[in-house]
Motif scaffolding. Structure first.
Motif, PDB file in Angstrom:
ATOM      1  N   ARG A 134      -0.064   0.767 -36.936  1.00 12.96           N
ATOM      2  CA  ARG A 134       0.063   2.183 -37.283  1.00 12.96           C
ATOM      3  C   ARG A 134       1.355   2.351 -38.077  1.00 12.96           C
ATOM      4  O   ARG A 134       2.440   2.322 -37.508  1.00 12.96           O
ATOM      5  CB  ARG A 134       0.101   3.060 -36.029  1.00 12.96           C
ATOM      6  CG  ARG A 134      -1.151   3.020 -35.193  1.00 12.96           C
ATOM      7  CD  ARG A 134      -0.859   3.461 -33.758  1.00 12.96           C
ATOM      8  NE  ARG A 134      -0.166   4.738 -33.686  1.00 12.96           N
ATOM      9  CZ  ARG A 134      -0.702   5.847 -33.175  1.00 12.96           C
ATOM     10  NH1 ARG A 134      -1.939   5.826 -32.706  1.00 12.96           N
ATOM     11  NH2 ARG A 134      -0.010   6.966 -33.114  1.00 12.96           N
ATOM     12  N   ALA A 135       1.236   2.518 -39.374  1.00 11.65           N
ATOM     13  CA  ALA A 135       2.425   2.628 -40.225  1.00 11.65           C
ATOM     14  C   ALA A 135       3.078   3.999 -40.064  1.00 11.65           C
ATOM     15  O   ALA A 135       2.402   5.018 -39.895  1.00 11.65           O
ATOM     16  CB  ALA A 135       2.054   2.395 -41.683  1.00 11.65           C
ATOM     17  N   GLU A 136       4.416   4.003 -40.109  1.00 10.19           N
ATOM     18  CA  GLU A 136       5.174   5.240 -40.133  1.00 10.19           C
ATOM     19  C   GLU A 136       5.448   5.639 -41.581  1.00 10.19           C
ATOM     20  O   GLU A 136       5.413   4.809 -42.482  1.00 10.19           O
ATOM     21  CB  GLU A 136       6.503   5.077 -39.386  1.00 10.19           C
ATOM     22  CG  GLU A 136       6.391   5.089 -37.872  1.00 10.19           C
ATOM     23  CD  GLU A 136       5.773   3.827 -37.300  1.00 10.19           C
ATOM     24  OE1 GLU A 136       4.909   3.943 -36.407  1.00 10.19           O
ATOM     25  OE2 GLU A 136       6.119   2.727 -37.756  1.00 10.19           O
ATOM     26  N   VAL A 137       5.729   6.932 -41.780  1.00 12.41           N
ATOM     27  CA  VAL A 137       6.050   7.468 -43.103  1.00 12.41           C
ATOM     28  C   VAL A 137       7.542   7.767 -43.142  1.00 12.41           C
ATOM     29  O   VAL A 137       8.070   8.432 -42.249  1.00 12.41           O
ATOM     30  CB  VAL A 137       5.244   8.747 -43.396  1.00 12.41           C
ATOM     31  CG1 VAL A 137       5.645   9.335 -44.751  1.00 12.41           C
ATOM     32  CG2 VAL A 137       3.747   8.453 -43.368  1.00 12.41           C
ATOM     33  N   THR A 179       4.138  13.163 -36.013  1.00 14.98           N
ATOM     34  CA  THR A 179       5.187  13.387 -35.022  1.00 14.98           C
ATOM     35  C   THR A 179       6.505  12.800 -35.510  1.00 14.98           C
ATOM     36  O   THR A 179       6.544  11.693 -36.045  1.00 14.98           O
ATOM     37  CB  THR A 179       4.805  12.743 -33.678  1.00 14.98           C
ATOM     38  OG1 THR A 179       3.588  13.319 -33.215  1.00 14.98           O
ATOM     39  CG2 THR A 179       5.900  12.960 -32.638  1.00 14.98           C
ATOM     40  N   LEU A 180       7.588  13.543 -35.322  1.00 15.30           N
ATOM     41  CA  LEU A 180       8.894  13.071 -35.754  1.00 15.30           C
ATOM     42  C   LEU A 180       9.356  11.920 -34.869  1.00 15.30           C
ATOM     43  O   LEU A 180       9.455  12.049 -33.655  1.00 15.30           O
ATOM     44  CB  LEU A 180       9.906  14.217 -35.689  1.00 15.30           C
ATOM     45  CG  LEU A 180      11.332  13.876 -36.128  1.00 15.30           C
ATOM     46  CD1 LEU A 180      11.354  13.521 -37.610  1.00 15.30           C
ATOM     47  CD2 LEU A 180      12.274  15.043 -35.843  1.00 15.30           C
ATOM     48  N   ARG A 181       9.641  10.776 -35.482  1.00 18.15           N
ATOM     49  CA  ARG A 181      10.143   9.613 -34.755  1.00 18.15           C
ATOM     50  C   ARG A 181      11.650   9.478 -34.886  1.00 18.15           C
ATOM     51  O   ARG A 181      12.315   8.943 -33.994  1.00 18.15           O
ATOM     52  CB  ARG A 181       9.472   8.334 -35.277  1.00 18.15           C
ATOM     53  CG  ARG A 181       7.948   8.352 -35.245  1.00 18.15           C
ATOM     54  CD  ARG A 181       7.408   8.321 -33.830  1.00 18.15           C
ATOM     55  NE  ARG A 181       7.788   7.101 -33.133  1.00 18.15           N
ATOM     56  CZ  ARG A 181       7.096   5.959 -33.210  1.00 18.15           C
ATOM     57  NH1 ARG A 181       5.982   5.902 -33.938  1.00 18.15           N
ATOM     58  NH2 ARG A 181       7.502   4.898 -32.545  1.00 18.15           N
ATOM     59  N   PHE A 182      12.216   9.959 -36.001  1.00 20.90           N
ATOM     60  CA  PHE A 182      13.655   9.835 -36.238  1.00 20.90           C
ATOM     61  C   PHE A 182      14.028  10.765 -37.386  1.00 20.90           C
ATOM     62  O   PHE A 182      13.245  10.968 -38.314  1.00 20.90           O
ATOM     63  CB  PHE A 182      14.015   8.389 -36.606  1.00 20.90           C
ATOM     64  CG  PHE A 182      15.449   8.183 -36.995  1.00 20.90           C
ATOM     65  CD1 PHE A 182      16.449   8.165 -36.036  1.00 20.90           C
ATOM     66  CD2 PHE A 182      15.811   8.009 -38.331  1.00 20.90           C
ATOM     67  CE1 PHE A 182      17.791   7.975 -36.391  1.00 20.90           C
ATOM     68  CE2 PHE A 182      17.135   7.824 -38.694  1.00 20.90           C
ATOM     69  CZ  PHE A 182      18.127   7.807 -37.720  1.00 20.90           C
ATOM     70  N   ALA A 183      15.223  11.363 -37.294  1.00 18.13           N
ATOM     71  CA  ALA A 183      15.740  12.176 -38.388  1.00 18.13           C
ATOM     72  C   ALA A 183      17.258  12.027 -38.425  1.00 18.13           C
ATOM     73  O   ALA A 183      17.907  12.018 -37.373  1.00 18.13           O
ATOM     74  CB  ALA A 183      15.354  13.644 -38.222  1.00 18.13           C
ATOM     75  N   SER A 217       7.815   6.362 -48.481  1.00 14.59           N
ATOM     76  CA  SER A 217       7.528   4.960 -48.200  1.00 14.59           C
ATOM     77  C   SER A 217       6.797   4.887 -46.866  1.00 14.59           C
ATOM     78  O   SER A 217       6.873   5.815 -46.056  1.00 14.59           O
ATOM     79  CB  SER A 217       8.827   4.142 -48.127  1.00 14.59           C
ATOM     80  OG  SER A 217       9.538   4.212 -49.333  1.00 14.59           O
ATOM     81  N   VAL A 218       6.113   3.789 -46.636  1.00 17.32           N
ATOM     82  CA  VAL A 218       5.447   3.574 -45.349  1.00 17.32           C
ATOM     83  C   VAL A 218       5.812   2.186 -44.839  1.00 17.32           C
ATOM     84  O   VAL A 218       6.036   1.259 -45.618  1.00 17.32           O
ATOM     85  CB  VAL A 218       3.908   3.706 -45.453  1.00 17.32           C
ATOM     86  CG1 VAL A 218       3.509   5.138 -45.760  1.00 17.32           C
ATOM     87  CG2 VAL A 218       3.340   2.766 -46.506  1.00 17.32           C
ATOM     88  N   TRP A 233      13.718  11.376 -42.883  1.00 18.69           N
ATOM     89  CA  TRP A 233      12.679  11.573 -41.881  1.00 18.69           C
ATOM     90  C   TRP A 233      11.903  10.274 -41.669  1.00 18.69           C
ATOM     91  O   TRP A 233      11.590   9.564 -42.624  1.00 18.69           O
ATOM     92  CB  TRP A 233      11.654  12.624 -42.324  1.00 18.69           C
ATOM     93  CG  TRP A 233      12.183  13.960 -42.731  1.00 18.69           C
ATOM     94  CD1 TRP A 233      12.739  14.311 -43.934  1.00 18.69           C
ATOM     95  CD2 TRP A 233      12.184  15.153 -41.936  1.00 18.69           C
ATOM     96  NE1 TRP A 233      13.079  15.628 -43.937  1.00 18.69           N
ATOM     97  CE2 TRP A 233      12.743  16.179 -42.730  1.00 18.69           C
ATOM     98  CE3 TRP A 233      11.739  15.449 -40.649  1.00 18.69           C
ATOM     99  CZ2 TRP A 233      12.893  17.486 -42.270  1.00 18.69           C
ATOM    100  CZ3 TRP A 233      11.879  16.753 -40.189  1.00 18.69           C
ATOM    101  CH2 TRP A 233      12.452  17.756 -40.981  1.00 18.69           C
ATOM    102  N   VAL A 234      11.565   9.967 -40.419  1.00 21.47           N
ATOM    103  CA  VAL A 234      10.592   8.928 -40.098  1.00 21.47           C
ATOM    104  C   VAL A 234       9.522   9.590 -39.236  1.00 21.47           C
ATOM    105  O   VAL A 234       9.814  10.121 -38.155  1.00 21.47           O
ATOM    106  CB  VAL A 234      11.228   7.741 -39.344  1.00 21.47           C
ATOM    107  CG1 VAL A 234      10.156   6.692 -39.040  1.00 21.47           C
ATOM    108  CG2 VAL A 234      12.350   7.118 -40.166  1.00 21.47           C
TER     109      VAL A 234
END
Length: 305
Positions: free
Chosen positions: A32-35, A52-56, A23-24, A44-45
């Motif tokens: 700027r959409a995150e994945v 770049t990893l924003r959250f896991a 999802s985005v 994962w975000v």
């Protein structure tokens, strides 16, 4: 004919189905959409531009034909991430997944307390309430905004009801505020935010009673736990008398009132008082649209007659 090039990639763990969907969502409203993706062991975000990893967060799942949902599930005007978990622990509790990855910043996989796997439905929200708003609806794996109706926006024809499936949907790319297909988004009010405000009166009773009112003047809900301090002015210095904490979420226009009887050593009729919203800059619990109403003017005792 144009070519497709790999912009970025990230190794994930999916030895079972290998058909999990991504999802985005543009959490910060910065264009700027995150994945958002869930493999067998992690949610994962990722930054949509460079990966770049924003959250896991640790997870366990079969990774069937599933995808992460991003919607406003509690009606607070901010998006939440909804993930599913089940009892499939596909060796998440083994190397390399139990070891943090210094290259990506991924934490090591850890199990939930007293269990070997995660199970159920979990909603993640931003503790600072800074994620932008979005629709409160998501109906299927192949979700797109104009495929299901919400009368608060213009994705469907006028008069369509909430949750109605249109006989012929509008092309996402032909609707001016969409053209994003798989990304959930709302029509207006994207950056609506709460606005915590405080007021103070001191009643001329015996003993004196300070009345502190915390009100939400914003356009979306203010979470519970807002802290306000009450002070007496002593030769220009502030002496803290007490703090109060809101016990419930405040919808736009709602308020919570606190009455604090002043002991004899805490104030007299000729004293001045002040109240202030207290926010820890290192650990904010909400983001508001205005901060110039977080403190009252100096207030004296209110007497009638």
């Amino acid at each position: 004919m144009g070519t497709l090039d790999v912009v970025w990639s990230l190794p994930t763990k999916d030895t079972s189905s290998r058909i999990t969907g991504s999802s985005v969502f543009d959490f910060e409203g910065d264009g700027r959409a995150e994945v958002i993706y869930s493999d067998e062991c992690f949610l994962w975000v990722l930054d949509g531009v460079d990966g770049t990893l924003r959250f896991a967060a640790p997870n366990t799942t079969f990774t069937a034909t599933e995808a992460i949902i991003v919607a406003d599930v509690d009606g607070d005007g901010h998006a939440e991430v909804v993930r599913v978990s089940n009892s499939a622990n596909w060796s998440c509790n083994a190397a390399p997944w139990i070891n943090p990855d210094p290259m990506t910043g991924r934490p090591g996989w850890t199990p939930p307390e007293n269990a070997g796997f995660y199970q159920g439905i979990t909603a993640f929200g931003d503790s600072a309430n800074s994620w932008v708003g979005t629709r409160s609806i998501w109906n299927q794996h192949a979700y797109f905004v104009s495929n299901i109706c919400d009368p608060r926006d213009s994705a469907c024809e006028p008069g369509s009801g909430y949750g109605e499936i249109p006989a012929q949907w509008n092309n996402n790319w032909d609707v001016s505020w969409l053209n994003n297909f798989r990304q959930n988004v709302q029509d207006s009010g994207l950056f609506d935010a709460p606005d915590a405000a405080v007021s103070l009166t001191v009643k001329c009773t015996d003993p004196l009673v300070a009345v502190v009112t915390v009100r939400n003047l914003g356009l979306v809900g203010l979470p519970a736990g807002v802290v306000a301090g009450l002070y007496r002015l002593d030769m220009g210095d502030e002496v803290e008398l007490t703090t109060v904490v809101t016990t419930q979420a405040l919808l736009p226009g709602q308020s919570e009132v606190f009455e604090y009887p002043l002991a004899m050593d805490e104030g007299m009729k000729d004293d001045l008082y002040k109240a202030r919203i207290l926010i820890d800059p290192d650990n904010p619990t909400f983001n508001e649209c205005k901060d110039d109403n977080n403190e009252t003017p100096e207030t004296d005792v209110y007497c009638v007659g």
